[in-house]
Scaffold this motif. Structure first.
Motif, short mmCIF file in Angstrom:
data_model
loop_
_atom_site.label_atom_id
_atom_site.label_comp_id
_atom_site.label_asym_id
_atom_site.label_seq_id
_atom_site.Cartn_x
_atom_site.Cartn_y
_atom_site.Cartn_z
N LEU A 13 1.32 4.56 3.82
CA LEU A 13 0.09 4.68 4.60
C LEU A 13 0.39 4.56 6.08
CD1 LEU A 13 -2.55 2.48 2.73
CD2 LEU A 13 -2.10 4.91 2.48
N TRP A 71 -1.91 9.07 -5.46
CA TRP A 71 -2.72 8.02 -4.86
C TRP A 71 -3.25 7.05 -5.91
CZ3 TRP A 71 -6.41 11.81 -1.88
CH2 TRP A 71 -5.71 12.39 -0.82
N PHE A 121 -6.96 1.84 -0.91
CA PHE A 121 -6.26 3.10 -1.08
C PHE A 121 -4.77 2.90 -0.89
CE2 PHE A 121 -4.44 6.82 1.12
CZ PHE A 121 -4.64 7.79 0.16
N TRP A 156 0.78 -1.24 0.00
CA TRP A 156 0.00 0.00 0.00
C TRP A 156 0.81 1.29 0.00
CZ3 TRP A 156 -3.97 -2.31 -1.56
CH2 TRP A 156 -4.45 -3.48 -0.98
N GLU A 189 -3.42 2.80 10.49
CA GLU A 189 -4.88 2.71 10.43
C GLU A 189 -5.36 2.48 8.99
OE1 GLU A 189 -3.29 5.36 11.97
OE2 GLU A 189 -3.54 4.58 14.01
N ASP A 190 -4.80 3.23 8.03
CA ASP A 190 -5.19 3.05 6.63
C ASP A 190 -4.75 1.68 6.11
OD1 ASP A 190 -6.49 5.49 6.34
OD2 ASP A 190 -4.67 6.53 5.70
N HIS A 191 -3.59 1.23 6.55
CA HIS A 191 -3.13 -0.10 6.15
C HIS A 191 -4.11 -1.16 6.66
CE1 HIS A 191 -0.65 -3.77 6.14
NE2 HIS A 191 0.03 -3.18 5.18
N ALA A 225 -7.24 -0.73 7.39
CA ALA A 225 -8.51 -0.58 6.67
C ALA A 225 -8.44 -1.30 5.33
CB ALA A 225 -8.84 0.90 6.48
N ASN A 226 -7.31 -1.21 4.64
CA ASN A 226 -7.15 -1.92 3.37
C ASN A 226 -7.21 -3.43 3.57
OD1 ASN A 226 -6.96 0.31 1.72
ND2 ASN A 226 -4.75 0.21 1.49
#
Length: 88
Positions: free
Chosen positions: A39, A70, A58, A36, A42-44, A46-47
Motif C-alpha cells: 500500500l 486484495w 484494505f 497491509w 496514504e492507504d496505510h 487510512a487503515n
C-alpha cells in the motif's frame, strides 16, 4: 496478533482459480495482524485510522507468480473479501 474481527471470510471464484490456498492463508494472517502489504502511505494511514475510528480495511498482496490480489474487511467487520482487482 489479530487487530480486528474478520467476520465472514469469502473469496471470489477468480481469486480461488489463481491464488493458492497457502498464499491466501498467509496474506489473510498478515491482513488480520495489520500488515497491509503493498500500500502507498496514504492507504496505510487510512487503515490505521480505520482501526482506531472505524472504517474499511484494505490490503494488497502479490502471489509468488506476481498476481496482485486484495483483501477488504468491511467497516462493520461483518465480512472480509479476498478478490482480484478486476473483480472490484
Amino acid at each position: 496478533m489479530p487487530k480486528f474481527n474478520l467476520g465472514r471470510i469469502v473469496a471470489t471464484p477468480s481469486t480461488l482459480a489463481v491464488v493458492s490456498n497457502p498464499e491466501i492463508l498467509v496474506s489473510l494472517a498478515l491482513h488480520h495482524a495489520g500488515e497491509w502489504g503493498e500500500l502507498d502511505p496514504e492507504d496505510h494511514a487510512a487503515n490505521e485510522s480505520a482501526l482506531e475510528h472505524g472504517g474499511r480495511l484494505f490490503s494488497a498482496y502479490r502471489t509468488a507468480a506476481g498476481v496482485k490480489f486484495w483483501i477488504i474487511t468491511e467497516c462493520d467487520r461483518s465480512a472480509t473479501t479476498i478478490l482480484l482487482p478486476s473483480d472490484y
